[in-house]
Motif scaffolding. Structure first.
Motif, mmCIF file in Angstrom:
data_model
loop_
_atom_site.group_PDB
_atom_site.id
_atom_site.type_symbol
_atom_site.label_atom_id
_atom_site.label_comp_id
_atom_site.label_asym_id
_atom_site.label_seq_id
_atom_site.Cartn_x
_atom_site.Cartn_y
_atom_site.Cartn_z
ATOM 1 N N ILE A 19 43.015 -48.576 44.834
ATOM 2 C CA ILE A 19 41.957 -47.709 44.301
ATOM 3 C C ILE A 19 41.702 -46.562 45.269
ATOM 4 O O ILE A 19 41.585 -45.400 44.854
ATOM 5 C CB ILE A 19 40.676 -48.519 44.022
ATOM 6 N N ASP A 20 41.631 -46.879 46.563
ATOM 7 C CA ASP A 20 41.443 -45.817 47.565
ATOM 8 C C ASP A 20 42.586 -44.805 47.507
ATOM 9 O O ASP A 20 42.361 -43.599 47.562
ATOM 10 C CB ASP A 20 41.370 -46.404 48.977
ATOM 11 N N LEU A 21 43.820 -45.300 47.410
ATOM 12 C CA LEU A 21 44.974 -44.411 47.345
ATOM 13 C C LEU A 21 44.944 -43.551 46.079
ATOM 14 O O LEU A 21 45.216 -42.352 46.124
ATOM 15 C CB LEU A 21 46.281 -45.209 47.405
ATOM 16 N N GLY A 22 44.594 -44.149 44.959
ATOM 17 C CA GLY A 22 44.497 -43.398 43.708
ATOM 18 C C GLY A 22 43.457 -42.290 43.785
ATOM 19 O O GLY A 22 43.696 -41.159 43.361
ATOM 20 N N ARG A 23 42.297 -42.611 44.359
ATOM 21 C CA ARG A 23 41.245 -41.603 44.492
ATOM 22 C C ARG A 23 41.663 -40.493 45.458
ATOM 23 O O ARG A 23 41.427 -39.311 45.197
ATOM 24 C CB ARG A 23 39.946 -42.257 44.966
ATOM 25 N N ALA A 24 42.289 -40.872 46.563
ATOM 26 C CA ALA A 24 42.738 -39.864 47.535
ATOM 27 C C ALA A 24 43.828 -38.981 46.929
ATOM 28 O O ALA A 24 43.846 -37.768 47.155
ATOM 29 C CB ALA A 24 43.247 -40.547 48.805
ATOM 30 N N THR A 25 44.720 -39.576 46.155
ATOM 31 C CA THR A 25 45.786 -38.804 45.507
ATOM 32 C C THR A 25 45.185 -37.809 44.520
ATOM 33 O O THR A 25 45.595 -36.642 44.477
ATOM 34 C CB THR A 25 46.777 -39.743 44.791
ATOM 35 N N PHE A 26 44.216 -38.260 43.742
ATOM 36 C CA PHE A 26 43.570 -37.366 42.779
ATOM 37 C C PHE A 26 42.877 -36.202 43.503
ATOM 38 O O PHE A 26 42.948 -35.052 43.056
ATOM 39 C CB PHE A 26 42.577 -38.141 41.912
ATOM 40 N N ASN A 27 42.241 -36.492 44.627
ATOM 41 C CA ASN A 27 41.610 -35.427 45.412
ATOM 42 C C ASN A 27 42.646 -34.438 45.937
ATOM 43 O O ASN A 27 42.408 -33.226 45.956
ATOM 44 C CB ASN A 27 40.783 -36.006 46.557
ATOM 45 N N LYS A 28 43.796 -34.933 46.380
ATOM 46 C CA LYS A 28 44.867 -34.040 46.846
ATOM 47 C C LYS A 28 45.374 -33.162 45.710
ATOM 48 O O LYS A 28 45.656 -31.978 45.906
ATOM 49 C CB LYS A 28 46.047 -34.832 47.440
ATOM 50 N N ILE A 29 45.497 -33.736 44.533
ATOM 51 C CA ILE A 29 45.935 -32.947 43.378
ATOM 52 C C ILE A 29 44.944 -31.818 43.125
ATOM 53 O O ILE A 29 45.334 -30.669 42.900
ATOM 54 C CB ILE A 29 46.099 -33.844 42.132
ATOM 55 N N ARG A 30 43.654 -32.138 43.168
ATOM 56 C CA ARG A 30 42.634 -31.100 42.961
ATOM 57 C C ARG A 30 42.707 -30.022 44.032
ATOM 58 O O ARG A 30 42.590 -28.830 43.732
ATOM 59 C CB ARG A 30 41.233 -31.717 42.931
ATOM 60 N N GLN A 31 42.878 -30.436 45.294
ATOM 61 C CA GLN A 31 43.003 -29.460 46.381
ATOM 62 C C GLN A 31 44.214 -28.557 46.157
ATOM 63 O O GLN A 31 44.122 -27.330 46.293
ATOM 64 C CB GLN A 31 43.160 -30.164 47.733
ATOM 65 N N ASN A 32 45.344 -29.160 45.823
ATOM 66 C CA ASN A 32 46.566 -28.382 45.621
ATOM 67 C C ASN A 32 46.427 -27.417 44.442
ATOM 68 O O ASN A 32 46.879 -26.269 44.523
ATOM 69 C CB ASN A 32 47.764 -29.307 45.430
ATOM 70 N N LEU A 33 45.800 -27.856 43.370
ATOM 71 C CA LEU A 33 45.587 -26.966 42.229
ATOM 72 C C LEU A 33 44.650 -25.816 42.601
ATOM 73 O O LEU A 33 44.871 -24.672 42.198
ATOM 74 C CB LEU A 33 45.024 -27.741 41.041
ATOM 75 N N PHE A 34 43.619 -26.107 43.381
ATOM 76 C CA PHE A 34 42.692 -25.060 43.812
ATOM 77 C C PHE A 34 43.426 -24.005 44.626
ATOM 78 O O PHE A 34 43.315 -22.806 44.349
ATOM 79 C CB PHE A 34 41.549 -25.660 44.634
ATOM 80 N N TRP A 35 44.193 -24.436 45.630
ATOM 81 C CA TRP A 35 44.886 -23.469 46.486
ATOM 82 C C TRP A 35 45.979 -22.726 45.729
ATOM 83 O O TRP A 35 46.204 -21.533 45.961
ATOM 84 C CB TRP A 35 45.427 -24.140 47.744
#
Length: 177
Positions: free
Chosen positions: A108-124
């Motif tokens: 669950i922690d990995l899934g949440r962290a991955t989703f946050n990375k996806i959001r960061q990458n899309l933002f940049w």
């Protein structure tokens, strides 16, 4: 169970075991009586999960046996234990390879962290494209005389890709097998 609760998740137990066996596990795990259903058949587990989903809940199920397969299939996320039956492993979307239940928390922690990375990458990527495409198209040319050459634009695009990959690799700092 405590770690899952700290994550803001409700923990329930659906079991085919007797009421007495479920009560022992309930006490050991510190679960509320309303969160424990005993003597539940496989189709009853799937119905209970469908009922939670109808209430708007997202449901994850952890199981290892053939009796868990309908529940794993019905759940939003099915988590199977590698030591479980083939049908449970095949039905689950996530398979825990070490058969350690603490890996549920890690997944669950990995899934949440991955989703946050996806959001960061899309933002940049959005910021880069919002600024980079007009500059590459020559918006600065009339005012400043600056125009990116195709080679420079390609280099900036490659840098954007490298930064996205590098940002994604930062996940490895917190999640090592």
């Amino acid at each position: 169970v405590e770690r899952l609760r700290e994550m803001g998740l409700r923990v329930m137990m659906l079991t085919g075991d007797t009421e007495e066996a479920a009560a022992v596990a309930q006490q050991q795990l510190g679960l509320a009586a309303a969160d424990v259903l005993a003597q539940v058949r496989p189709d009853g587990k799937a119905r209970a999960i469908a009922s939670l989903q109808a209430q708007g809940c997202k449901v994850a199920v952890v199981g290892d046996g053939i009796n868990d397969a309908p529940a794993l299939a019905q759940a939003d996320v099915g988590i199977g234990l590698h030591c479980g039956t083939d049908v449970a492993v095949e039905t689950a979307q996530i398979v825990l390879m070490r058969n350690a239940l603490m890996d549920v928390v890690e997944s669950i922690d990995l899934g949440r962290a991955t989703f946050n990375k996806i959001r960061q990458n899309l933002f940049w990527a959005f910021v880069y494209n919002t600024l980079g495409i007009p500059v590459a198209a020559g918006i600065l040319l009339p005012a400043t005389g600056i125009l990116l050459t195709p080679a420079a634009a390609g280099a900036f695009m490659a840098f954007s890709s490298v930064s996205v990959v590098t940002n994604s690799l930062l996940l490895r700092r917190n999640f090592r097998a």
